[in-house]
Design a protein around this motif. Structure first.
Motif, PDB file in Angstrom:
ATOM      1  N   UNK A  42      40.266  18.462  36.497  1.00 36.55           N
ATOM      2  CA  UNK A  42      39.425  18.952  35.417  1.00 36.55           C
ATOM      3  C   UNK A  42      39.305  20.467  35.339  1.00 36.55           C
ATOM      4  N   UNK A  43      40.146  21.198  36.050  1.00 38.09           N
ATOM      5  CA  UNK A  43      40.148  22.659  35.913  1.00 38.09           C
ATOM      6  C   UNK A  43      41.514  23.111  35.431  1.00 38.09           C
ATOM      7  N   UNK A  44      41.552  24.297  34.828  1.00 36.12           N
ATOM      8  CA  UNK A  44      42.821  24.853  34.383  1.00 36.12           C
ATOM      9  C   UNK A  44      42.910  26.293  34.845  1.00 36.12           C
ATOM     10  N   UNK A  45      44.099  26.712  35.298  1.00 32.47           N
ATOM     11  CA  UNK A  45      44.252  28.077  35.764  1.00 32.47           C
ATOM     12  C   UNK A  45      43.521  28.293  37.075  1.00 32.47           C
ATOM     13  N   UNK A  46      42.925  29.471  37.219  1.00 35.26           N
ATOM     14  CA  UNK A  46      42.331  29.871  38.488  1.00 35.26           C
ATOM     15  C   UNK A  46      40.860  30.256  38.286  1.00 35.26           C
ATOM     16  N   UNK A  47      39.908  29.413  38.714  1.00 32.76           N
ATOM     17  CA  UNK A  47      38.516  29.856  38.765  1.00 32.76           C
ATOM     18  C   UNK A  47      38.360  30.860  39.924  1.00 32.76           C
ATOM     19  N   UNK A  48      37.656  31.953  39.684  1.00 30.18           N
ATOM     20  CA  UNK A  48      37.476  32.990  40.701  1.00 30.18           C
ATOM     21  C   UNK A  48      35.985  33.201  40.961  1.00 30.18           C
ATOM     22  N   UNK A  49      35.596  33.147  42.217  1.00 32.84           N
ATOM     23  CA  UNK A  49      34.220  33.467  42.615  1.00 32.84           C
ATOM     24  C   UNK A  49      34.103  34.977  42.768  1.00 32.84           C
ATOM     25  N   UNK A  50      33.211  35.595  42.023  1.00 37.02           N
ATOM     26  CA  UNK A  50      33.049  37.045  42.126  1.00 37.02           C
ATOM     27  C   UNK A  50      31.611  37.451  42.450  1.00 37.02           C
ATOM     28  N   UNK A  51      30.749  36.474  42.765  1.00 36.12           N
ATOM     29  CA  UNK A  51      29.371  36.779  43.111  1.00 36.12           C
ATOM     30  C   UNK A  51      28.955  35.856  44.267  1.00 36.12           C
ATOM     31  N   UNK A  52      28.795  36.436  45.446  1.00 37.63           N
ATOM     32  CA  UNK A  52      28.463  35.656  46.629  1.00 37.63           C
ATOM     33  C   UNK A  52      27.012  35.836  47.065  1.00 37.63           C
ATOM     34  N   UNK A  53      26.231  36.579  46.296  1.00 40.28           N
ATOM     35  CA  UNK A  53      24.841  36.842  46.663  1.00 40.28           C
ATOM     36  C   UNK A  53      23.861  36.247  45.668  1.00 40.28           C
TER      37      UNK A  53
END
Length: 357
Positions: free
Chosen positions: A345-356
């Motif tokens: 159910x995902x396409x391409x690359x999900x990117x995590x950019x907030x770890x706080x």
């Protein structure tokens, strides 16, 4: 002082966001603040408890995540070439730098290989900070023109596809390249093979992924759900078979269809790793390999020493991994994105950019 991390507490149960101790650098290592980290189907495999057959099955509790870029915040006393404040790409395939494979330019298959996020020895990067061992080898400096946010999409999928296309597949020169499975790896391979001069054909079950492949440079696409035999369709499109095939997923159907898409003298590149259903074993048409003199080539990660090739193509605009980024998310959304991968159910690359958050 603690930090947030997305932790595998039990296979197939949602990751839990919890506070853990920040890492300290080993004498030859560094600690990097994670500026971005992709969420990959390989993380899904680790979450499922797959891949024990080749040592990629970490024991819970464990921090997952293997596609980070970051900024160095702590440096071990024996590190020579990395400094605090350096922006770095971090390969998932950690190398020792001393074994025969490393000395001969094959750090990605190091004899002492440690998989970031996949092995107990290397807690992953779904966290505010991550440790990078043997940093003089494994911390890859980013050119000034490429910041860590841009580079967050070059982790496992993009850099693995680069190695698969540029080195193991050696594609280019107007060759017909067919890519079966258009997830993050497959779509990355489309863009890279196109940039290397190939004529790319994308094969998948979903029209939205086929449309994305066309936007990334594919000259033809095949919806495998709508044809009787996807391999025969590729044979027709290429007038006798592709020069290079890629299985970017790692299931029986895509591996067999990819091999059967090839013409005589073709090269098959296996990038996709299997699920628990196949457990590393897929039946293939052995006699076809003989009769057509087909090569079967595996491809794992990318050597840190060869990152500059890929980064230079990014720096000059020949490659743009940001086109593969489907969304940016925060650490609390990771469990849902992994769950969505159960049904592709995902396409391409999900990117995590907030770890706080």
């Amino acid at each position: 002082m603690s930090m947030q991390a997305a932790r595998l507490k039990e296979y197939k149960e949602p990751l839990e966001i919890e506070e853990i101790e920040r890492p300290e650098p080993e004498p030859d290592g560094v600690v990097a603040r994670v500026d971005g980290c992709g969420v990959c189907r390989s993380d899904w495999h680790a979450w499922q408890g797959d891949w024990g057959w080749f040592g990629y099955r970490p024991d819970p509790p464990h921090t997952l995540g293997h596609e980070p870029t970051g900024t160095v915040v702590k440096v071990g006393e024996e590190v020579e070439s990395v400094r605090e404040g350096d922006q770095i790409a971090i390969p998932f395939n950690f190398a020792c730098g001393e074994c025969e494979q490393c000395r001969n330019g094959h750090e990605n298959i190091c004899e002492n290989h440690i998989g970031l996020g996949f092995m107990n020895e290397a807690p992953g990067a779904f966290a505010e900070e991550v440790h990078v061992p043997t940093a003089d080898i494994n911390a890859v400096p980013l050119p000034d023109e490429i910041d860590t946010k841009t580079a967050a999409s070059i982790g496992c999928r993009f850099m693995t596809s680069y190695h698969g296309m540029a080195h193991q597949g050696d594609v280019g020169n107007g060759e017909d390249v067919v890519i079966h499975g258009l997830g993050g790896v497959g779509l990355s391979a489309v863009q890279i093979a196109d940039a290397l001069g190939a004529n790319v054909i994308g094969v998948d079950l979903e029209d939205k992924k086929l449309d994305k492949a066309e936007s990334l440079g594919a000259v033809e696409t095949v919806n495998a759900r709508e044809v009787d035999d996807p391999a025969e369709e590729v044979q027709d499109i290429t007038n006798g078979g592709a020069d290079v095939s890629v299985d970017a997923l790692g299931i029986k159907e895509t591996a067999q269809n990819a091999v059967n898409s090839l013409g005589k003298g073709g090269r098959h590149v296996q990038i996709g790793l299997t699920t628990a259903e196949e457990a590393g074993m897929i039946p293939l048409p052995t006699d076809v390999f003989v009769a057509k003199e087909i090569e079967f080539v595996g491809s794992l990660g990318l050597q840190p020493s060869r990152y500059p090739e890929m980064l230079n193509m990014m720096r000059t605009g020949k490659l743009d991994p940001t086109e593969l980024v489907s969304e940016t998310i925060d650490i609390h959304q990771i469990p849902d994105r992994l769950d969505a991968m159960s049904d592709f159910g995902t396409m391409g690359i999900p990117v995590v950019d907030d770890f706080t958050a």
